[in-house]
Design an enzyme around this catalytic site. Sequence first.
Site, PDB file in Angstrom:
ATOM      1  N   GLY A  10      14.206  -9.106 -11.405  1.00 29.70           N
ATOM      2  CA  GLY A  10      12.974  -8.334 -11.198  1.00 29.70           C
ATOM      3  C   GLY A  10      11.986  -9.070 -10.312  1.00 29.70           C
ATOM      4  CB  ALA A  11      12.396 -11.657  -7.838  1.00 28.90           C
ATOM      5  NE  ARG A  13       8.472  -2.556  -8.166  1.00 26.03           N
ATOM      6  CZ  ARG A  13       8.177  -2.058  -9.372  1.00 26.03           C
ATOM      7  NH1 ARG A  13       6.922  -1.974  -9.778  1.00 26.03           N
ATOM      8  NH2 ARG A  13       9.135  -1.628 -10.182  1.00 26.03           N
ATOM      9  CG  ASN A  88      10.006 -11.350 -14.177  1.00 26.99           C
ATOM     10  OD1 ASN A  88       8.906 -11.476 -14.730  1.00 26.99           O
ATOM     11  ND2 ASN A  88      10.219 -10.411 -13.238  1.00 26.99           N
ATOM     12  CB  SER A 148       5.059  -9.845 -23.813  1.00 29.18           C
ATOM     13  OG  SER A 148       3.851  -9.150 -24.039  1.00 29.18           O
ATOM     14  CE1 TYR A 161       7.312  -4.751 -22.484  1.00 30.73           C
ATOM     15  CE2 TYR A 161       5.601  -5.679 -23.889  1.00 30.73           C
ATOM     16  CZ  TYR A 161       6.302  -5.675 -22.695  1.00 30.73           C
ATOM     17  OH  TYR A 161       6.005  -6.598 -21.718  1.00 30.73           O
TER      18      TYR A 161
END
Length: 258
Positions: A10-11, A13, A88, A148, A161
């Site tokens: 996920g690099a 953005r 990520n 998170s 989540y």
Amino acid sequence: MERFSALVTGASRGIGRGIALELARAGCRVAINYAGNAEAAAEALGLVREAGGDGFTVQGDVAVAADRERMVAETVAQFGRIDLLVNNAGVAPKVRADLLESGEESFDRLYAINLKGPFFLSQLVARKMLEQAPDAGGMRGRIVNITSISVYTASINRGDYCMVKAGLAMMTKLFADRLGNDGINVYEIRPGVIATDMTSGVKEKYDKLILEQGITPIRRWGKPDDIGRAVRAIAEDRFPFSTGAVFDVDGGFHLHRL
Ligand code: NAP
């Protein structure tokens, strides 16, 4: 760190791009994974090169086994080794639904992308790392999981989540324990509220909470760069005697205050 090689999921953005850029500033080569936004990924690669790094883009859905295998194979083919894996890539629920209303489809999606994908990707990469010769500092590799504040903060409108992020925190401990004696350190970075596409839809809410109500002692939004700098410190082996460690990069959100 000239030949240091990283795979960042996920690099294209947001936080992942911030990580890739900071690694590039340290001269790293970065495999820039993305799910569907090839344009954003190409832009990220351009910025990585401008920043002094190099690399390539690799499409792949972390939730899909064949994609994970291809991502790892391409990274090894391009770089020869993987010194760092950053798990990520992640998604938020499409709709924030009350705990008593949220559905199985959302649960399955979040579980597959945010937990199952990183688990099996880490398994694949760890096996590769174990085959790699140790570097000058005795390290075969490093794994960083981006979790998170939702690991320990109950949000009843996105319970799915929170639950999968809590699972990812446990995953960090498991891999740290399994690989600790093999020259592979594993870390968890726990971001607070970071300005990215993921949080753009709730900007007004968090503007109030952060800037007016001071929900964090450091009264500003986090930036992808804040997370990138923490990952760079790990890539530069600033914590060789730490594994399974949690880094709160959250403006102090985790403090209990009175
Ligand atoms: P974002 O701006 O929405 O970016 C998400 C990134 O993940 C994009 O590069 C996207 O690729 C990629 N991606 C999405 N699904 C994927 C999949 N199935 N396979 C591979 N790549 C996938 O999100 P972000 O805010 O940067 O969040 C990054 C991570 O930090 C997530 O794990 C998130 O849970 C965590 N986090 C974020 C915050 C925050 O406040 N933003 C706070 C705590 C933790 P495409 O560009 O191709 O779509």
